[in-house]
Design a protein around this motif. Structure first.
Motif, PDB file in Angstrom:
ATOM      1  N   LEU A  87      54.569  64.855  15.537  1.00 25.49           N
ATOM      2  CA  LEU A  87      54.218  63.507  15.984  1.00 25.49           C
ATOM      3  C   LEU A  87      54.466  63.400  17.481  1.00 25.49           C
ATOM      4  O   LEU A  87      55.344  64.070  18.026  1.00 25.49           O
ATOM      5  CB  LEU A  87      55.077  62.446  15.294  1.00 25.49           C
ATOM      6  CG  LEU A  87      54.958  62.244  13.790  1.00 25.49           C
ATOM      7  CD1 LEU A  87      55.941  61.166  13.342  1.00 25.49           C
ATOM      8  CD2 LEU A  87      53.543  61.864  13.406  1.00 25.49           C
ATOM      9  N   ALA A 146      50.933  65.546  20.573  1.00 27.28           N
ATOM     10  CA  ALA A 146      51.030  65.967  19.172  1.00 27.28           C
ATOM     11  C   ALA A 146      50.340  67.308  18.947  1.00 27.28           C
ATOM     12  O   ALA A 146      50.866  68.182  18.248  1.00 27.28           O
ATOM     13  CB  ALA A 146      50.418  64.900  18.260  1.00 27.28           C
ATOM     14  N   PRO A 194      57.991  64.556   9.797  1.00 31.77           N
ATOM     15  CA  PRO A 194      57.365  65.703  10.461  1.00 31.77           C
ATOM     16  C   PRO A 194      58.380  66.780  10.804  1.00 31.77           C
ATOM     17  O   PRO A 194      59.592  66.578  10.668  1.00 31.77           O
ATOM     18  CB  PRO A 194      56.807  65.077  11.741  1.00 31.77           C
ATOM     19  CG  PRO A 194      57.852  64.041  12.079  1.00 31.77           C
ATOM     20  CD  PRO A 194      58.274  63.473  10.739  1.00 31.77           C
ATOM     21  N   ALA A 250      49.737  61.980  14.824  1.00 35.73           N
ATOM     22  CA  ALA A 250      50.176  63.176  14.105  1.00 35.73           C
ATOM     23  C   ALA A 250      49.160  64.291  14.277  1.00 35.73           C
ATOM     24  O   ALA A 250      47.961  64.038  14.418  1.00 35.73           O
ATOM     25  CB  ALA A 250      50.342  62.869  12.616  1.00 35.73           C
ATOM     26  N   VAL A 290      53.477  69.388  10.529  1.00 33.94           N
ATOM     27  CA  VAL A 290      53.110  68.170  11.256  1.00 33.94           C
ATOM     28  C   VAL A 290      54.051  67.903  12.434  1.00 33.94           C
ATOM     29  O   VAL A 290      55.267  68.010  12.311  1.00 33.94           O
ATOM     30  CB  VAL A 290      53.102  66.948  10.307  1.00 33.94           C
ATOM     31  CG1 VAL A 290      52.901  65.652  11.081  1.00 33.94           C
ATOM     32  CG2 VAL A 290      52.009  67.102   9.258  1.00 33.94           C
TER      33      VAL A 290
END
Length: 200
Positions: free
Chosen positions: A33, A183, A86, A48, A31
């Motif tokens: 962000l 992102a 993340p 995200a 992930v």
């Protein structure tokens, strides 16, 4: 509002919506962000993204609305980042998110351990056009968030030679579109995660 030169194909964006979004919390190691701010500072978005099987799955983590909301962004952003945990968080230092630069740059207790800070600078056209291309390719999956869709549908092309970025003037708030583009870019360019043995 009818757009003369939409930056992102609205029909292809609609086609990427899903009623069963992926739980990004289960794949934190993939992930990324990105936070962005509207031109007048009245709106901010934290989005995200994670790449799974060649598709980018996205979701809105937080959105702040109203004049003076930047105080709330500064107060709440660190907790959202800690909660998501993340691999990276990014922002566009050449845009309105520059107002958060002092808060986002590394300082005592920030960022959370294991989270990399990424200033998204250089060729912003590649970031913006990269999102548009992935949407057209059907490679962006989103949970039909109304705010995000409104920002995507408001984004128009601001030409820079043969390339473009998203025009911030004359379109209303589109920070959600920029946060999404950032992102997605970060998620697609994250280095491969180290295995537990390699990381030792």
């Amino acid at each position: 509002m009818s757009l003369l030169d939409p930056a992102i194909d609205p029909d292809r964006w609609t086609n990427g919506g899903t009623d069963k979004p992926l739980d990004l919390a289960a794949i934190r190691s993939r992930v990324a962000l990105c936070v962005d701010v509207s031109l007048d500072g009245s709106h901010a978005s934290l989005v995200a993204a994670a790449v799974v099987d060649d598709r980018v799955h996205v979701e809105v983590v937080a959105a702040w609305d109203g004049y003076g909301c930047m105080k709330q962004v500064r107060a709440e952003l660190p907790e959202f980042v800690r909660r998501v945990n993340p691999r990276a968080i990014g922002w566009f230092p050449g845009g309105p998110a520059a107002s958060l630069a002092a808060d986002l740059r590394e300082h005592r207790g920030w960022p959370p351990r294991g989270v990399v800070l990424e200033e998204i600078k250089g060729d912003v056209t590649a970031v913006c056009m990269g999102l548009a291309e992935r949407v057209v390719a059907g490679a962006v999956v989103h949970p039909r968030d109304p705010m995000l869709t409104a920002h995507i549908n408001s984004a128009q092309k601001l030409r820079r030679g043969d390339a473009y970025i998203y025009a911030r003037r004359g379109t209303g708030a589109i920070d959600g579109a920029y946060a999404l583009a950032g992102a997605v870019h970060l998620a697609r360019t994250l280095p491969a995660a180290l295995s537990p043995l390699t990381a030792l």
